[in-house]
Design a protein around this motif. Sequence first.
Motif, PDB file in Angstrom:
ATOM      1  N   TYR A  12       7.793  -1.197  -3.189  1.00  0.00           N
ATOM      2  CA  TYR A  12       6.821  -2.192  -2.741  1.00  0.00           C
ATOM      3  C   TYR A  12       6.206  -1.736  -1.422  1.00  0.00           C
ATOM      4  CZ  TYR A  12       4.631  -6.707  -1.850  1.00  0.00           C
ATOM      5  OH  TYR A  12       3.708  -7.698  -1.616  1.00  0.00           O
ATOM      6  N   ASP A  13       4.867  -1.675  -1.389  1.00  0.00           N
ATOM      7  CA  ASP A  13       4.133  -1.290  -0.191  1.00  0.00           C
ATOM      8  C   ASP A  13       3.837  -2.560   0.614  1.00  0.00           C
ATOM      9  OD1 ASP A  13       2.154  -0.594   1.717  1.00  0.00           O
ATOM     10  OD2 ASP A  13       1.417   1.023   0.458  1.00  0.00           O
ATOM     11  N   GLU A  14       4.506  -2.723   1.760  1.00  0.00           N
ATOM     12  CA  GLU A  14       4.348  -3.926   2.577  1.00  0.00           C
ATOM     13  C   GLU A  14       2.934  -4.043   3.133  1.00  0.00           C
ATOM     14  OE1 GLU A  14       6.284  -6.369   3.013  1.00  0.00           O
ATOM     15  OE2 GLU A  14       8.215  -5.666   2.228  1.00  0.00           O
ATOM     16  N   THR A  15       2.344  -2.908   3.539  1.00  0.00           N
ATOM     17  CA  THR A  15       1.003  -2.947   4.121  1.00  0.00           C
ATOM     18  C   THR A  15      -0.042  -3.343   3.085  1.00  0.00           C
ATOM     19  OG1 THR A  15       1.611  -1.242   5.712  1.00  0.00           O
ATOM     20  CG2 THR A  15      -0.738  -1.624   5.366  1.00  0.00           C
ATOM     21  N   ALA A  16       0.017  -2.680   1.913  1.00  0.00           N
ATOM     22  CA  ALA A  16      -0.951  -2.975   0.866  1.00  0.00           C
ATOM     23  C   ALA A  16      -0.574  -4.201   0.055  1.00  0.00           C
ATOM     24  CB  ALA A  16      -1.088  -1.773  -0.069  1.00  0.00           C
ATOM     25  N   GLN A  17       0.665  -4.692   0.237  1.00  0.00           N
ATOM     26  CA  GLN A  17       1.168  -5.866  -0.464  1.00  0.00           C
ATOM     27  C   GLN A  17       1.026  -5.719  -1.983  1.00  0.00           C
ATOM     28  OE1 GLN A  17      -0.934  -9.184   1.337  1.00  0.00           O
ATOM     29  NE2 GLN A  17       0.526  -9.293   3.005  1.00  0.00           N
ATOM     30  N   THR A  18       1.567  -4.608  -2.493  1.00  0.00           N
ATOM     31  CA  THR A  18       1.504  -4.362  -3.929  1.00  0.00           C
ATOM     32  C   THR A  18       2.672  -3.508  -4.373  1.00  0.00           C
ATOM     33  OG1 THR A  18       0.039  -3.642  -5.728  1.00  0.00           O
ATOM     34  CG2 THR A  18       0.150  -2.236  -3.787  1.00  0.00           C
ATOM     35  N   SER A  19       3.017  -3.598  -5.646  1.00  0.00           N
ATOM     36  CA  SER A  19       4.056  -2.751  -6.227  1.00  0.00           C
ATOM     37  C   SER A  19       3.470  -1.393  -6.563  1.00  0.00           C
ATOM     38  CB  SER A  19       4.621  -3.400  -7.489  1.00  0.00           C
ATOM     39  OG  SER A  19       5.588  -2.577  -8.094  1.00  0.00           O
ATOM     40  N   CYS A  20       4.202  -0.338  -6.259  1.00  0.00           N
ATOM     41  CA  CYS A  20       3.762   1.025  -6.517  1.00  0.00           C
ATOM     42  C   CYS A  20       4.620   1.617  -7.629  1.00  0.00           C
ATOM     43  CB  CYS A  20       3.877   1.876  -5.254  1.00  0.00           C
ATOM     44  SG  CYS A  20       2.908   1.262  -3.859  1.00  0.00           S
ATOM     45  N   ASP A  21       3.992   1.913  -8.773  1.00  0.00           N
ATOM     46  CA  ASP A  21       4.760   2.420  -9.915  1.00  0.00           C
ATOM     47  C   ASP A  21       3.964   3.445 -10.727  1.00  0.00           C
ATOM     48  OD1 ASP A  21       2.867   0.766 -11.033  1.00  0.00           O
ATOM     49  OD2 ASP A  21       4.277  -0.376 -12.267  1.00  0.00           O
TER      50      ASP A  21
END
Length: 393
Positions: A140-149
């Motif tokens: 999970y990217d806290e800055t972009a607020q999205t899951s990275c997969d």
Amino acid sequence: MSKLEGEGRRPSRPPCIISLICIAILFVNLLASCSPGPRQRKSKREDLFRLGYGSGAGRLDFSRPESSRFDVVVREGIFYVLDPANRKVLKLSSYGDILKIFRDREGIAPGLEAPEAMAVDSGQRLYLADRIADPGAAVYDETAQTSCDRAIRRIHPGTEEMPALGQEGPGGSPFPPIISLRALEDDSLAVVSASESHILVHRFSNAGDLLSSARFSRTSLPLPESMKQAVQGLKDAGEYYSIHASLDSIFPRLRDGRFEILAKIDYYNEPPARSGKSGTDYAGTWVFTADGDTGRFTGALKAAGEEDEAPEFLGSLKGRLYFLYSGKEPDERRIVALDSNGIVQARYSLALPPGSRELAVLKPLGGGILVGAATREEDVAIFWWRLEDETSS
């Protein structure tokens, strides 16, 4: 066509209500483009081959939402067709003959999960953006607020697969959803990924080493200087209009050996609440240039065309920027080519293949050619347009 904001998120456009800010912006634009510009030219379309619908070897599926990621790439006369709904990539000759199929458990282990973008370098190496097979490896990217997969798969012409690329290089952390991949002239790879709040642009060497990484916030996009002046003038006069900036697409490129990122931004204005008027008015489209290493914006130019229509940015070729507009007829499209100073160099009228329902892909190639694909009732037509006088530019 690849978009950073879907049609559902674009502000609505009611019948245009001429506001003070529109008048100010249009006046500035009129002064900047008072010459009539070049005449509109016809282009020659060459129909190449057609692919049917379905799940068979040489067929395409346009019945599911993931079909919006459909793409076509051409390298040295070889066509690569990404069919996300069928989770496969077709490698075809210019006559439509199947040379290879990349799909579930055929030549690649493991099979494709959810392919969403592709690129091909000069050595016919296929880069494929795909969802990672192990959901537990997502971060999970806290800055972009999205899951990275997502990861970038690298497949040689003989189907040998190299270690996948992550954000730091081979074996690195996964990407957010990937919008586009582009193999540049030096065979480096540009990766554009996005979340609801940020756009990320990574560049990798042919060996997979990370060369640069830039991050753009959707909420802090730049305003063109002419728009800043118009807005300030209205504020000084006691008026206030809210400006909405929509980052629509990103195009990485090499220019004179420098890595640049072109950001196409559409602008809309909203009248003050006390006016009693609702909705937004289209206020123009600009393409900003950013330094590829730092992400710092260095310049901007305005797209020339219809004042009430936001064009699609097709990309850059030999220093020219290409914009796509609708035509007067359903089967017609128009192209406007600008130079690096924003001056119109050419206008083209393009006719789609007979029976076309939707233009699925259109992108510039070398030698003054645009390659495209259009859906029809019974099949998908693959073609290209030869642009008059472009080969000498």
